[in-house]
Design a protein around this motif. Structure first.
Motif, short mmCIF file in Angstrom:
data_model
loop_
_atom_site.label_atom_id
_atom_site.label_comp_id
_atom_site.label_asym_id
_atom_site.label_seq_id
_atom_site.Cartn_x
_atom_site.Cartn_y
_atom_site.Cartn_z
N PHE A 527 81.69 79.19 141.66
CA PHE A 527 82.49 78.07 142.13
C PHE A 527 81.79 77.35 143.29
O PHE A 527 81.81 76.11 143.36
N ILE A 528 81.20 78.11 144.20
CA ILE A 528 80.47 77.48 145.31
C ILE A 528 79.29 76.68 144.76
O ILE A 528 79.05 75.53 145.17
N LEU A 529 78.55 77.26 143.82
CA LEU A 529 77.40 76.58 143.23
C LEU A 529 77.83 75.29 142.56
O LEU A 529 77.22 74.22 142.79
N LEU A 530 78.87 75.33 141.72
CA LEU A 530 79.30 74.14 141.00
C LEU A 530 79.84 73.07 141.95
O LEU A 530 79.56 71.88 141.77
N THR A 531 80.59 73.48 142.97
CA THR A 531 81.16 72.51 143.91
C THR A 531 80.08 71.81 144.71
O THR A 531 80.09 70.57 144.85
N VAL A 532 79.14 72.56 145.23
CA VAL A 532 78.04 71.95 146.00
C VAL A 532 77.21 71.06 145.11
O VAL A 532 76.82 69.94 145.49
N LEU A 533 76.93 71.52 143.90
CA LEU A 533 76.15 70.72 142.95
C LEU A 533 76.88 69.43 142.61
O LEU A 533 76.29 68.35 142.52
N ALA A 534 78.22 69.52 142.41
CA ALA A 534 79.00 68.34 142.07
C ALA A 534 78.98 67.32 143.20
O ALA A 534 78.82 66.11 142.95
N PHE A 535 79.14 67.77 144.44
CA PHE A 535 79.08 66.82 145.56
C PHE A 535 77.70 66.20 145.68
O PHE A 535 77.58 65.01 146.03
N ASN A 536 76.66 66.93 145.40
CA ASN A 536 75.31 66.35 145.42
C ASN A 536 75.15 65.31 144.32
O ASN A 536 74.53 64.26 144.53
N PHE A 537 75.67 65.60 143.11
CA PHE A 537 75.62 64.61 142.02
C PHE A 537 76.36 63.34 142.42
O PHE A 537 75.87 62.22 142.19
N ILE A 538 77.56 63.50 143.02
CA ILE A 538 78.33 62.33 143.44
C ILE A 538 77.59 61.56 144.52
O ILE A 538 77.54 60.32 144.51
N GLY A 539 76.99 62.28 145.46
CA GLY A 539 76.23 61.62 146.52
C GLY A 539 75.06 60.84 145.97
O GLY A 539 74.81 59.69 146.39
N ASP A 540 74.31 61.43 145.03
CA ASP A 540 73.20 60.71 144.41
C ASP A 540 73.70 59.48 143.66
O ASP A 540 73.08 58.40 143.70
N GLY A 541 74.83 59.61 142.95
CA GLY A 541 75.38 58.48 142.21
C GLY A 541 75.81 57.36 143.14
O GLY A 541 75.57 56.18 142.84
N LEU A 542 76.44 57.69 144.24
CA LEU A 542 76.86 56.66 145.20
C LEU A 542 75.66 55.98 145.84
O LEU A 542 75.66 54.75 146.05
N ARG A 543 74.64 56.78 146.17
CA ARG A 543 73.44 56.18 146.77
C ARG A 543 72.80 55.17 145.82
O ARG A 543 72.45 54.05 146.23
N ASP A 544 72.69 55.53 144.54
CA ASP A 544 72.09 54.61 143.56
C ASP A 544 72.99 53.41 143.31
O ASP A 544 72.49 52.30 143.06
N ALA A 545 74.30 53.62 143.38
CA ALA A 545 75.22 52.51 143.13
C ALA A 545 75.21 51.52 144.27
O ALA A 545 75.25 50.30 144.05
N PHE A 546 75.14 51.98 145.50
CA PHE A 546 75.12 51.07 146.65
C PHE A 546 73.78 50.38 146.81
O PHE A 546 73.72 49.25 147.27
N ASP A 547 72.70 51.05 146.44
CA ASP A 547 71.38 50.46 146.61
C ASP A 547 70.53 50.76 145.38
O ASP A 547 69.80 51.76 145.34
N PRO A 548 70.64 49.96 144.33
CA PRO A 548 69.91 50.24 143.08
C PRO A 548 68.40 50.30 143.27
O PRO A 548 67.70 50.94 142.49
N LYS A 549 67.89 49.66 144.30
CA LYS A 549 66.43 49.64 144.51
C LYS A 549 65.90 51.04 144.80
O LYS A 549 64.71 51.31 144.58
N MET A 550 66.76 51.95 145.31
CA MET A 550 66.30 53.29 145.65
C MET A 550 65.96 54.11 144.42
O MET A 550 65.31 55.16 144.51
N LYS A 551 66.39 53.67 143.24
CA LYS A 551 66.05 54.39 142.01
C LYS A 551 64.61 54.14 141.60
O LYS A 551 64.05 54.87 140.81
N ARG A 552 64.03 53.07 142.08
CA ARG A 552 62.67 52.71 141.67
C ARG A 552 61.65 53.57 142.41
O ARG A 552 61.86 53.94 143.52
#
Length: 552
Positions: A527-552
């Motif tokens: 549960f700790i692994l999945l929760t931390v991983l999920a928050f990291n996925f969400i953080g990466d998704g938000l970062r790419d959504a707010f600044d699409p240039k960072m994906k390049r």
């Protein structure tokens, strides 16, 4: 027809062809295109439902202890050879406190007259093998008392006699020209024997004790006491032909209060010991034969048997009653995972909220004003950065242990401590963003229109930093949960009986549990692994959504 087609065609700048999306909608559309971010959202929603809704549906609480019955080898009774005199006193008579030691010394040395600690003069009358009557003595004139009864007592090897008047006298130094004679008053009887009634409610009188001991020691087949004639059959005393009492030179004691060791059991145990057996069978009250084990330690015997005992159901494997099993304290692991998820998620969000709040204010003020204000606040940030976190946690954990802080208090303190130490990273991010934003044209226009400093900071600058704060907070949630799990694992966080995922996997401290009971710690770790991983996925998704240039 061709004219109609031309009319239906729209120009590139036709307003009907332009679909305008708000910035928020554009961010949302870019976010939902990220499959990993959606997976993270699903995991977090599941964790919240599991922790907060599941805890309401689960019939067990996080601290409910479960029990089971097992057959456990337990002590039933103990037996030791009697090496101290057992003394019964005449009704209404109080013997001196050191009578046991004085009796043992007098019997072993043959000096039957002795003085006790309180100054009383006592003596022993030898009425049989290792059977003595205890007398209170008073010295008398031997010239008046030396008679045929005295001579008969000397001839019989006894140290007392009774005269024609029925008075008892005890003497010492028999055979001497002038032996010392004492008038004797009976106070009790001493022997290395124990009595057990066949009827546990039966109470023996002093007269019975004395008569039984004298008869048994002298090989008599019967004696009278309390107006009743008793028969002696070896170690068993019969009353009206029925078993009444057992005489033994072994003292039995029940392992548990309220348990009556019957004479029949003592007979069976003594026969097994005499035969050199290590076990023997004896029926219980229902007639069921039970095996008893005999353990001998330096002449002290212990009798043990398997008994159905109610014990804590520790480390029970997953079953219908407990889907994930039970832990070392017999508590349902599924319930503790649910309630532990509440604590871990709650601490994560509360700590991040406090960190963002403090960091936003400190970073916003430092970045906007600059100069000595910025210099002062950044030095405070540097000082907080230099605080050694683990020693601080150890000290605070020891303080809370000393004051026996409750589980709720520990949760609050843990949130505050982690937030006070963790806000500095957010403050630096906010300061850096505001330093670059305050020189842009919209801020010059805001200043020119006379907008107050408060509104310029919190209405114009901070909102432009919010996207970065959201990304930082979402990714920092995983770090906070990991930190809480680490502290609880080390025993510095949440304490029993409250649960968190970190405190649950504390069972890994025991290598045997780690290797043999995976269900105890593996779900919490997963549960700790999945929760931390999920928050990291969400953080990466938000970062790419707010600044699409960072994906390049």
């Amino acid at each position: 027809m061709s004219n109609e087609n031309n009319e239906n065609k729209m120009a590139l700048d036709d307003a009907n062809r332009v679909k305008v999306l708000s910035p928020g909608m554009m961010v949302f559309k870019r976010f939902i295109r990220n499959k990993l971010a959606i997976v993270g959202i699903i995991i977090i929603v599941f964790m919240f439902l599991f922790s907060f809704v599941g805890g309401l549906l689960n019939p067990y609480s996080q601290s409910q202890v479960f029990y089971t019955t097992e057959q456990i080898l337990k002590d039933y009774a103990g037996a030791t050879s009697i090496d101290q005199y057992q003394i019964q006193q005449v009704d209404g008579v109080k013997l001196p406190s050191d009578i046991f030691s004085k009796t043992l010394i007098a019997a072993s040395t043959g000096k039957y007259v002795f003085e006790t600690r309180d100054g009383s003069l006592l003596g022993l009358g030898n009425v049989g093998e290792n059977v003595y009557v205890i007398y209170s003595l008073e010295e008398v004139n031997m010239l008046l008392k030396k008679n045929a009864a005295y001579d008969a007592a000397v001839a019989a090897g006894e140290n007392y006699f009774t005269d024609d008047d029925g008075l008892t006298y005890l003497f010492q130094d028999e055979g001497a020209a002038f032996p010392t004679v004492y008038a004797a008053s009976e106070m009790g009887v001493a022997a290395m024997k124990s009595f057990t009634p066949y009827d546990s409610s039966e109470k023996f009188s002093y007269e019975f004790y004395r008569g039984a001991l004298v008869a048994s020691a002298n090989g008599k087949k019967s004696f009278e006491a309390d107006g009743t004639t008793y028969t002696v059959d070896e170690d068993v005393i019969l009353k009206d032909g029925a078993e009444y009492a057992l005489i033994s030179d072994v003292n039995f004691n029940a392992a548990n209060a309220g348990v009556f060791i019957s004479p029949a059991y003592k007979d069976a145990a003594l026969d097994a010991i005499a035969a050199g057996q290590t076990t023997f069978m004896f029926p219980d009250e229902d007639g069921t034969e039970i095996e008893y084990r005999i353990e001998n330690k330096n002449g002290q015997y212990t009798f043990r048997r398997y008994q159905e005992t109610r014990v804590i159901d520790t480390y029970a494997h997953p079953s219908k009653a407990h889907w994930v099993g039970t832990d070392a304290n017999g508590m349902d692991l599924l319930a503790r995972l649910m309630y532990g998820g509440r604590i871990s998620l709650l601490i994560g969000f509360v700590v991040i909220f406090i960190e963002v709040f403090i960091g936003m204010i400190i970073g916003g003020v430092a970045g906007f004003f600059g100069g000595w204000v910025d210099n002062l606040l950044m030095r405070i940030v540097d000082v907080v950065y230099c605080i050694p976190t683990m020693p601080l946690y150890l000290i605070l954990g020891s303080i809370m242990d000393y004051y026996q802080a409750s589980a709720t208090t520990r949760i609050y303190m843990l949130c505050v401590i982690m937030a006070v130490i963790g806000w500095v990273g957010i403050a630096r991010i906010v300061r850096g963003q505001i330093l670059s934003l305050r020189e842009q044209e919209f801020m010059v226009a805001a200043e020119a229109t006379g907008i107050s400093t408060y509104r310029r900071i919190f209405k114009h600058l901070i909102p432009n930093v919010v996207p970065q704060l959201i990304v930082f907070a979402s990714m920092g949630l995983g770090d906070v949960i990991l930190a809480e799990a680490t502290l609880s694992f080390l025993g510095l966080g949440i304490k029993y009986p409250a649960a968190s995922w970190g405190s649950i996997i504390n069972a890994v401290n025991d290598s045997y549990v780690m290797s043999n009971y995976l269900f105890v710690w593996l779900p919490a770790g997963l549960f700790i692994l999945l929760t931390v991983l999920a928050f990291n996925f969400i953080g990466d998704g938000l970062r790419d959504a707010f600044d699409p240039k960072m994906k390049r």
